[in-house]
Motif scaffolding. Sequence first.
Motif, PDB file in Angstrom:
ATOM      1  N   GLY A 162      14.254 114.994  12.566  1.00 19.04           N
ATOM      2  CA  GLY A 162      15.625 114.137  12.528  1.00 19.04           C
ATOM      3  C   GLY A 162      16.170 113.803  13.891  1.00 19.04           C
ATOM      4  N   MET A 163      15.801 114.559  15.070  1.00 27.28           N
ATOM      5  CA  MET A 163      16.151 114.395  16.146  1.00 27.28           C
ATOM      6  C   MET A 163      15.715 113.270  16.736  1.00 27.28           C
ATOM      7  N   CYS A 164      16.744 112.575  17.535  1.00 25.48           N
ATOM      8  CA  CYS A 164      16.149 111.016  18.114  1.00 25.48           C
ATOM      9  C   CYS A 164      16.294 111.259  19.687  1.00 25.48           C
TER      10      CYS A 164
ATOM     11  N   GLY B 229       3.811 111.796  26.754  1.00 24.06           N
ATOM     12  CA  GLY B 229       5.179 112.220  26.148  1.00 24.06           C
ATOM     13  C   GLY B 229       5.460 111.911  24.536  1.00 24.06           C
ATOM     14  N   CYS B 230       4.928 110.735  24.144  1.00 24.74           N
ATOM     15  CA  CYS B 230       5.122 110.668  22.786  1.00 24.74           C
ATOM     16  C   CYS B 230       4.195 111.435  21.879  1.00 24.74           C
ATOM     17  N   ARG B 231       2.978 111.570  22.376  1.00 24.31           N
ATOM     18  CA  ARG B 231       2.047 112.218  21.564  1.00 24.31           C
ATOM     19  C   ARG B 231       2.488 113.707  21.301  1.00 24.31           C
TER      20      ARG B 231
ATOM     21  N   VAL C  27       8.076 121.987  18.936  1.00 19.66           N
ATOM     22  CA  VAL C  27       7.620 122.063  20.050  1.00 19.66           C
ATOM     23  C   VAL C  27       9.149 121.826  20.815  1.00 19.66           C
ATOM     24  N   ALA C  28       9.133 122.922  22.316  1.00 23.99           N
ATOM     25  CA  ALA C  28      10.260 123.081  23.064  1.00 23.99           C
ATOM     26  C   ALA C  28      10.343 121.587  23.814  1.00 23.99           C
TER      27      ALA C  28
ATOM     28  N   GLY D 254       5.090 115.234  13.253  1.00 25.74           N
ATOM     29  CA  GLY D 254       4.955 114.549  14.564  1.00 25.74           C
ATOM     30  C   GLY D 254       6.174 113.649  15.050  1.00 25.74           C
ATOM     31  N   GLY D 255       6.035 112.593  15.474  1.00 24.36           N
ATOM     32  CA  GLY D 255       7.072 111.687  15.972  1.00 24.36           C
ATOM     33  C   GLY D 255       6.780 110.278  15.644  1.00 24.36           C
TER      34      GLY D 255
END
Length: 376
Positions: free
Chosen positions: A332-334, A273-275, A281-282, A361-362
Amino acid sequence: MSSPNQPVPFTADDYRARMDRAVESAADAGLAGLLVAPGPDLVHLTGYQPTAITERLTVLVLAAGQDPVLVVPTLEAPDAEQAVGAPALTLRDWTDGKDPYAVTAPLLDSEGRFGISDNAWAMHLLGLQQLLPGTSYASLTEALPMLRAVKDAHELERLTAAGAAADATYREILKVRFSGRGETDVAADLSALLKQFGHSQVDFTVVGSGPNGANPHHEAGERVIERGDMVVLDFGGLKHGYGSDTSRTVHVGEPTAEEQRVHDIVREAQEAGCRAVRPGVACQEIDRAARAVITEFGYGERFIHRTGHGIGVTTHEPPYMIEGEEQPLVPGMCFSVEPGIYLPGRFGVRIEDIVTVTEDGGRRLNTTARELAIVE
């Protein structure tokens, strides 16, 4: 310069920019404006949080072509004037005995459709509708679900500090004794540690031992933790006004081969999930990535909740990582990534980190080990 204990202060300009973006977003959504009641949205947009929420009308009115106006009871105006965002808006007060809706109505388009805070009192909405029967309203969650979703650098700083405090709490809780103590005892330890590491508010301390771990939202009870128990720990709250939320699963003594295997599957799903996190990406793809791993190993029916939720000035907010949510991720989404497997009557496993979307990425805001920790 800032530190985890002293983040960069928000300024009136920060709040002005947020209100401007909110007005633009409202127009893009076909709304004449927004009506923001006391609660998380008001704090986010103005920095103002009434000391007590009463039946007296307090509402922020945002609409294109006019300055933001905060309507407040006269007796609360001095506090409102002290809010950091106050210089970016106009205060309009009303006294007891006067009609607060008559003060507010002239600020609204009499035929407009407005977004309104989910937690606005029905009596206030009905009062406005009585004076302005041509208006209509939609909840902010429905109309502008991403209102608070994209965080600026100073918000990310606060979320990072909150995540670090939760991580410090987890490292310390591994040192306490679990066996022979009640779930509520360990939950009290978690709460005390979160406060020790700077949380002003503790929202939840889930301690699900043995079969209780198969209930994702189990509240710590009087069950005595035993050797051989798997224990789900899920805890968080607010530091500097921004949320933390992390989950780890520990084992009292050595786990069985099955327990270790289930934990390994969840860890692999959480990693997947993190990758998957990257701009464009939706949201549903994060859920799909984590769920595919658990399904592949035959536990798909035992993953019984969404993969994640947004976090900010509250510990649960949009966006949601769930099938059907096509909102694309934006830097910026968390949000949390927290897959789990729950075996009724036996045990559960959940692993959770807060992740922020970067330009390519994340980035995890929780960095503690995800391996199955052994406790005493």
